[in-house]
Design a protein around this motif. Structure first.
Motif, PDB file in Angstrom:
ATOM      1  N   SER A 209      31.617  14.872 -39.630  1.00 18.18           N
ATOM      2  CA  SER A 209      30.744  13.760 -39.247  1.00 18.18           C
ATOM      3  C   SER A 209      30.172  13.997 -37.868  1.00 18.18           C
ATOM      4  CB  SER A 209      31.527  12.447 -39.245  1.00 18.18           C
ATOM      5  OG  SER A 209      32.092  12.236 -40.510  1.00 18.18           O
TER       6      SER A 209
ATOM      7  N   SER B 181      21.136   6.800 -31.379  1.00 15.80           N
ATOM      8  CA  SER B 181      19.903   7.237 -32.002  1.00 15.80           C
ATOM      9  C   SER B 181      19.030   7.935 -30.962  1.00 15.80           C
ATOM     10  CB  SER B 181      19.158   6.054 -32.611  1.00 15.80           C
ATOM     11  OG  SER B 181      19.088   5.007 -31.685  1.00 15.80           O
TER      12      SER B 181
ATOM     13  N   GLN C 232      18.974   7.334 -46.015  1.00 19.63           N
ATOM     14  CA  GLN C 232      19.368   5.933 -46.209  1.00 19.63           C
ATOM     15  C   GLN C 232      18.477   5.254 -47.246  1.00 19.63           C
ATOM     16  OE1 GLN C 232      17.826   3.229 -42.884  1.00 19.63           O
ATOM     17  NE2 GLN C 232      18.709   4.937 -41.792  1.00 19.63           N
TER      18      GLN C 232
ATOM     19  N   ASP D 276      22.207  11.723 -44.342  1.00 19.14           N
ATOM     20  CA  ASP D 276      21.581  11.110 -43.168  1.00 19.14           C
ATOM     21  C   ASP D 276      21.737   9.598 -43.256  1.00 19.14           C
ATOM     22  OD1 ASP D 276      20.116  10.500 -40.965  1.00 19.14           O
ATOM     23  OD2 ASP D 276      18.285  11.513 -41.593  1.00 19.14           O
ATOM     24  N   GLU D 277      22.842   9.097 -42.754  1.00 16.62           N
ATOM     25  CA  GLU D 277      23.189   7.667 -42.824  1.00 16.62           C
ATOM     26  C   GLU D 277      22.943   7.089 -44.208  1.00 16.62           C
ATOM     27  OE1 GLU D 277      22.353   5.288 -39.593  1.00 16.62           O
ATOM     28  OE2 GLU D 277      21.903   6.912 -38.210  1.00 16.62           O
TER      29      GLU D 277
ATOM     30  N   SER E  65      23.931   3.160 -44.864  1.00 18.03           N
ATOM     31  CA  SER E  65      23.653   2.069 -43.926  1.00 18.03           C
ATOM     32  C   SER E  65      22.803   0.956 -44.532  1.00 18.03           C
ATOM     33  CB  SER E  65      22.969   2.609 -42.676  1.00 18.03           C
ATOM     34  OG  SER E  65      21.758   3.229 -43.034  1.00 18.03           O
TER      35      SER E  65
ATOM     36  N   THR F 292      25.933   9.750 -38.853  1.00 23.79           N
ATOM     37  CA  THR F 292      26.127   8.304 -38.998  1.00 23.79           C
ATOM     38  C   THR F 292      26.288   7.605 -37.646  1.00 23.79           C
ATOM     39  OG1 THR F 292      27.490   6.604 -40.056  1.00 23.79           O
ATOM     40  CG2 THR F 292      28.638   8.535 -39.233  1.00 23.79           C
ATOM     41  N   HIS F 293      26.031   6.293 -37.694  1.00 22.49           N
ATOM     42  CA  HIS F 293      26.303   5.399 -36.567  1.00 22.49           C
ATOM     43  C   HIS F 293      27.666   4.750 -36.721  1.00 22.49           C
ATOM     44  CE1 HIS F 293      21.893   4.764 -35.650  1.00 22.49           C
ATOM     45  NE2 HIS F 293      22.457   4.968 -34.491  1.00 22.49           N
ATOM     46  N   ASP F 294      28.100   4.710 -37.990  1.00 20.24           N
ATOM     47  CA  ASP F 294      29.179   3.811 -38.384  1.00 20.24           C
ATOM     48  C   ASP F 294      30.514   4.569 -38.375  1.00 20.24           C
ATOM     49  OD1 ASP F 294      30.860   2.039 -39.564  1.00 20.24           O
ATOM     50  OD2 ASP F 294      29.572   1.604 -41.301  1.00 20.24           O
TER      51      ASP F 294
ATOM     52  N   ASP G 135      32.271   5.119 -41.667  1.00 19.42           N
ATOM     53  CA  ASP G 135      31.799   6.233 -42.489  1.00 19.42           C
ATOM     54  C   ASP G 135      32.584   7.485 -42.173  1.00 19.42           C
ATOM     55  OD1 ASP G 135      29.840   4.758 -43.703  1.00 19.42           O
ATOM     56  OD2 ASP G 135      28.168   5.591 -42.545  1.00 19.42           O
TER      57      ASP G 135
END
Lengths: 561, 213
Positions: free
Chosen positions: B33, B38, B85, B160-161, B164, B193-195, B198
Motif C-alpha cells: 500500500s 493528495s 475509483q 487507485d483508491e 473510496s 489509498t487515503h484510507d 484499506d
C-alpha cells in the motif's frame, strides 16, 4: 500505433486549396488573363470596365452598409438577449424554438420574410383594409428597397440564432453565471453586470464567428437576390450576374469586382478591429466610474421583444411558405386562401425530385468526406497529444472569412480552363470547404470531453489504439457525430453560390432552383421549393436525434449525451 | 532477480522537479500500500507503470515486471491491470460485452460465452450477461469492472483508491473480493489509498509517501 499525418494534411488541403487556388484564379482573371475566353493578360482592362460601371458606387455602399449593419444588429440583439435573459425560463423557451431555426437555409428564411413583409404579404393583409384602407397591394418598396433594409432584416433573423448558439457554447467555458453573481452582488443591475463581467470574456471567444457573420453578410448572394435591391444590386449579386453572362469576357470584370469585394471585406474587418479597441476603452472607462445601472427593465424588454420578433418572423415565414405551397385562390387582402389544393406540389413535384436527389447526393458526399477528415484529424491530434491552437482556429475559419464571391469565381475560371467545371465532384469539393469548419466546430467539444480514462483502462487490457477508436470512442460518440453530420448536411443543403458558380449552372439543387424562382414571383412554386429545401436541411437533425435513441435505447449511460 | 513488480530506484519528475522516489519490490500475491496526501503523485506513479504518463512527466530508474523491463513498452504490451475509483464500464456495451472486451482475443469464439458466464457466476452476477451496466448498483458495477480487468489476464494489479466511492459495508466486501482474487492469481498488487483501513485490510507492507516540498 502512430497514424501518419496524411489526414490532417489532406484536411488542410481541402480547406485551403480551393480558397487559395480560387483567389489566384480570381486575381489572374481580374488582371485580364482568361485563356478560355481568348484573353491573355496581364492588363487592367477589367478594372477599367468595373470603374466605368455606373452602379459601382451604390453597389459598394450597399455591400458595406448592409453587411456592417446586419452584423452590428445581430450582435447587439444577441448580447441583449444573453445579458437580460440567459439562465431564465423564458430564455430557455426562446432557445428551444431558435435552435431548430438555425438549420433553416438562408434562402428559405428570406423567402418566408418576403412573404411576410412584401406589400402583398401577410402583415399588409392582416392590416387591410380595416386599418390601411388598401384594397390592392400598395405600391410601396417594402422589400428590395434601395437601402437594403429588408435584406438586413433577412440576415439578422438568421445570424442571431447562429451567434446565440455559438455564445452559449462559449458561456459554459467562462463560468458566466458566477461572474454575473459576483457583479450583481456588488449592486450592479443584471444587464450592466453582464456587460461588464461576462461580455469581454465571451466576446474574446466568439470573435471569429462574429467576423464570419460580417464577411458573410457583406458578400451574401441568395438573401440579396431575394430581399435586396435590383438596380443596382449589391456588389456580390452583380459579380454573379457577370459570371453568368454568356459573354465570357465579362468574367474578367466579375473577377475584378470579386477582388474589390475581397478588399472591402478586408477593410471592414480592419475597421471592425478598430471599433473593438474603441469599444473596449470606452467600456473600461465606464466600468471604472462604477455606475450600477440597476434600472434595466427597458433594456431587457427590448432584448426579449427583438428575440421574439425574430422567432416570430421566421416561424410565420415558414408557415406562409407552407400555406402558399398549398393555396388555391388567394387574393388580396384575404388573410387566408379561399381553399387548399395540392396542385402546385403536383406541378412542381416531378421537377423537384432530381434536384432533391442532387441536393442529398452532394450533401452526403461532402459530409461523409468531411467527417472522415475531421475524425482523422481529431484522432491523430489525440494520439500525438496536440490541441487546436489559436492559429489553427484561424486556419479553420479562414474559408468562412474570405468572401465566397472572391474565391468561387476564380475556382470556376480555373476549372473552366482545366475543362472540368460543371461536374458534381467539383461542387462537392466546393461544399467541403464550408462543411469542414462546421464539422470540426461541432465535434471539437464532444471529442475532447470524452473521458480518456476509458481509453486508458482499455489500453491496459491490451486494446490497440485503433480498437479503442473503433469500438469505444466512435460508438460512445454516436449522438454528437450524427449531430455534427446533420450540421454538415444543413450547411451543404443551404449552399447557393458554390453550387451555382462551380456547377456552372448545370448542377441544380433545391437551393439553386428556389433562388432561381425569386425573379419569377410564382409564390406557389417558391413556397413548395423553399419548404422542400427547409425539410431537406431539417430531416438529418431529426435522424440525428432519433437514431441514437433507437440504437442505445437499452443503454441508460448514454442517454444524457 | 525475483518475480514480482519491481520499482528500481524509480524517480517521478514533473518539468525537472522530482516528485517522489521509490525503490521497492511487490512479490507475487502480495499487496503493497502506498499512502500519502493528495498531490504527491501517487496516481501519476501508477500511470508511469501502465505506460500512460501525461505530458510533462517523466521517470528515471526502471520498472520491471517478472524480470522484464516495462519501460519502452506500450500500455497494451505491459500486462498491468488497473482499477480506478470510478468503475469506468463502457456504457454502450452490455455487462457481458464489457467482460468480453477484457477477454483476450486469442480465446476462440465458442469458448468466450462460457468463460464470461463463469466469470459472472464468480462475482455473484449470474444471468447479468445482457444487462445495461447503467442499471447495476454501485457495488455490482465495481465487481464487473474488477472481473473485466482480471479477464484480461494481467501479470500485475494496480489499485487507485478503488474502494473510496463505495458505502462502508460494501467497501469491506469489495476489499475481500479484490484481495482474494489477487492472491489466488498470485498477482503482485500495488494499492494507492487515503484510507488506513484499506492498507490494513490489504495486509501487506505500507509505504507512507512524504508531502512534496
Amino acid at each position: 500505433m502512430r497514424l501518419p499525418p496524411a489526414l490532417p494534411a489532406l484536411t488542410i488541403l481541402a480547406l485551403l486549396g480551393p480558397v487559395l487556388a480560387g483567389l489566384w484564379g480570381t486575381l489572374s482573371a481580374a488582371l485580364g488573363h482568361l485563356p478560355a475566353a481568348g484573353l491573355n493578360g496581364p492588363s487592367l482592362i477589367a478594372f477599367q470596365a468595373l470603374w466605368e460601371w455606373p452602379g459601382l458606387a451604390s453597389s459598394v455602399r450597399l455591400s458595406l452598409g448592409t453587411g456592417v449593419l446586419a452584423t452590428v444588429i445581430s450582435l447587439v440583439v444577441t448580447m441583449l438577449l444573453l445579458a437580460g435573459w440567459s439562465g431564465t425560463r423564458a430564455f430557455r423557451a426562446l432557445l428551444g424554438v431558435l435552435s431548430p431555426l438555425l438549420s433553416v437555409p438562408h434562402a428559405a428564411a428570406a423567402f418566408g420574410l418576403l412573404f411576410l413583409i412584401q406589400p402583398s404579404g401577410w402583415i399588409a393583409r392582416l392590416l387591410s383594409p380595416w386599418l390601411t384602407g388598401w384594397q390592392r397591394p400598395p405600391d410601396l418598396l417594402l422589400v428590395q428597397d434601395p437601402m437594403g433594409v429588408a435584406m438586413v432584416l433577412g440576415l439578422v433573423v438568421k445570424e442571431v440564432p447562429f451567434l446565440l448558439l455559438i455564445s452559449l457554447a462559449a458561456l459554459g467555458q467562462i463560468d458566466a453565471s458566477r461572474r454575473l453573481q459576483v457583479a450583481q452582488a456588488l449592486g450592479y443591475g443584471r444587464v450592466t453586470a453582464w456587460i461588464y463581467s461576462v461580455f469581454p470574456a465571451l466576446y474574446a471567444r466568439i470573435r471569429l464567428p462574429v467576423l464570419v457573420v460580417l464577411a458573410y453578410s457583406m458578400s451574401v448572394v441568395d438573401v440579396a437576390v431575394i430581399l435586396g435591391p435590383n438596380t443596382p444590386p449589391s456588389l456580390s449579386v452583380q459579380i454573379v450576374r457577370w459570371m453568368g453572362d454568356p459573354d465570357l469576357t465579362l468574367r474578367t470584370v466579375a473577377s475584378a469586382a470579386a477582388m474589390l469585394q475581397f478588399g472591402l471585406v478586408a477593410l471592414a474587418i480592419a475597421l471592425w478591429f478598430g471599433a473593438e479597441v474603441l469599444l473596449a476603452q470606452t467600456g473600461l472607462r465606464c466600468a471604472y466610474r462604477g455606475r450600477r445601472g440597476s434600472h434595466d427593465r427597458m433594456v431587457r424588454a427590448v432584448g426579449f421583444v427583438s428575440g421574439g420578433v425574430i422567432v416570430g418572423a421566421v416561424l410565420l415565414g415558414l408557415i406562409g411558405l407552407s400555406l402558399w405551397s398549398v393555396a388555391a385562390r388567394w387574393s388580396f387582402p384575404d388573410v387566408l386562401p379561399d381553399g387548399l389544393s395540392l396542385r402546385s406540389w403536383q406541378r412542381n413535384g416531378t421537377a423537384m425530385l432530381p434536384s432533391l436527389a442532387t441536393t442529398f447526393t452532394i450533401a452526403l458526399a461532402a459530409t461523409a468526406a468531411g467527417l472522415l477528415l475531421t475524425l482523422g484529424c481529431l484522432e491523430t491530434e489525440q494520439r500525438r497529444q496536440l490541441t487546436l491552437t489559436q492559429k489553427g482556429l484561424w486556419l479553420l475559419y479562414l474559408p468562412l472569412l474570405v468572401p465566397q464571391t472572391a474565391f468561387l469565381p476564380g475556382m470556376q475560371t480555373l476549372l473552366l480552363n482545366l475543362d472540368v467545371d460543371r461536374s458534381l465532384g467539383a461542387v462537392v469539393l466546393a461544399h467541403l470547404v464550408f462543411v469542414l469548419p462546421y464539422l470540426r466546430l461541432a465535434l471539437e467539444g464532444p471529442y475532447r470531453t470524452w473521458d480518456l480514462r476509458q481509453a486508458a483502462v482499455a489500453a491496459t487490457m491490451g486494446a490497440s489504439d485503433n480498437r479503442i477508436f473503433l469500438t469505444l470512442r466512435l460508438p460512445m460518440l454516436l449522438a454528437p457525430i450524427l449531430t455534427a453530420c446533420a450540421v454538415g448536411m444543413a450547411v451543404s443543403v443551404g449552399q447557393y453560390l458554390p453550387t451555382l458558380l462551380v456547377g456552372g449552372g448545370r448542377v441544380q439543387t433545391l437551393t439553386t432552383e428556389a433562388v432561381a424562382l425569386a425573379a419569377g414571383g410564382d409564390r406557389r412554386a417558391i413556397g413548395a421549393y423553399a419548404l422542400a429545401q427547409t425539410a431537406a436541411a431539417l430531416l438529418p437533425f431529426a435522424l440525428a436525434l432519433a437514431v441514437p435513441m433507437l440504437v442505445w435505447r437499452n443503454r441508460e449511460g448514454l442517454h444524457h449525451a | 532477480m525475483p518475480d514480482g513488480l519491481r520499482l528500481d530506484n524509480l524517480t517521478l519528475w514533473r518539468d525537472g522537479t522530482a516528485l517522489l522516489s521509490l525503490d521497492l519490490l511487490v512479490r507475487p500475491g502480495e499487496v503493497t500500500s502506498l499512502m500519502g496526501p493528495s498531490g504527491v503523485g501517487k496516481s501519476t506513479l501508477l500511470a508511469a507503470i501502465t505506460g500512460q504518463l501525461p505530458p510533462g512527466f517523466s521517470t528515471k530508474g526502471d520498472i520491471r515486471l517478472n524480470d522484464r523491463s516495462l519501460l519502452g513498452l506500450p500500455p497494451q504490451a505491459r500486462r498491468v491491470g488497473i482499477l480506478f475509483q470510478d468503475h469506468l464500464l463502457f456504457p454502450h456495451l452490455s455487462v457481458g460485452g464489457n467482460l468480453a472486451f477484457g477477454l483476450a482475443p486469442t480465446i476462440p469464439r465458442r469458448d468466450r460465452r462460457a468463460k464470461i458466464e463463469a466469470a459472472l457466476d464468480a462475482i455473484g452476477l449470474t444471468g447479468f450477461h445482457d444487462r445495461d451496466p447503467e442499471t447495476l448498483s454501485g457495488g455490482q458495477k465495481a465487481r464487473v469492472a474488477l472481473m473485466r480487468m482480471l479477464l484480461s489476464a494481467p501479470s500485475a494489479l494496480l489499485l487507485d483508491e478503488p474502494f473510496s466511492r463505495l458505502d462502508t459495508d460494501l467497501r469491506d466486501q469489495m476489499r475481500r473480493l479484490v484481495f482474494s482474487h489477487a492472491a489466488e492469481r498470485r498477482l503482485p498488487t500495488l494499492l494507492v489509498t487515503h484510507d488506513a483501513a484499506d492498507a490494513e485490510a490489504a495486509g501487506g507492507p505500507v509505504i507512507h509517501l512524504p508531502a512534496t516540498q
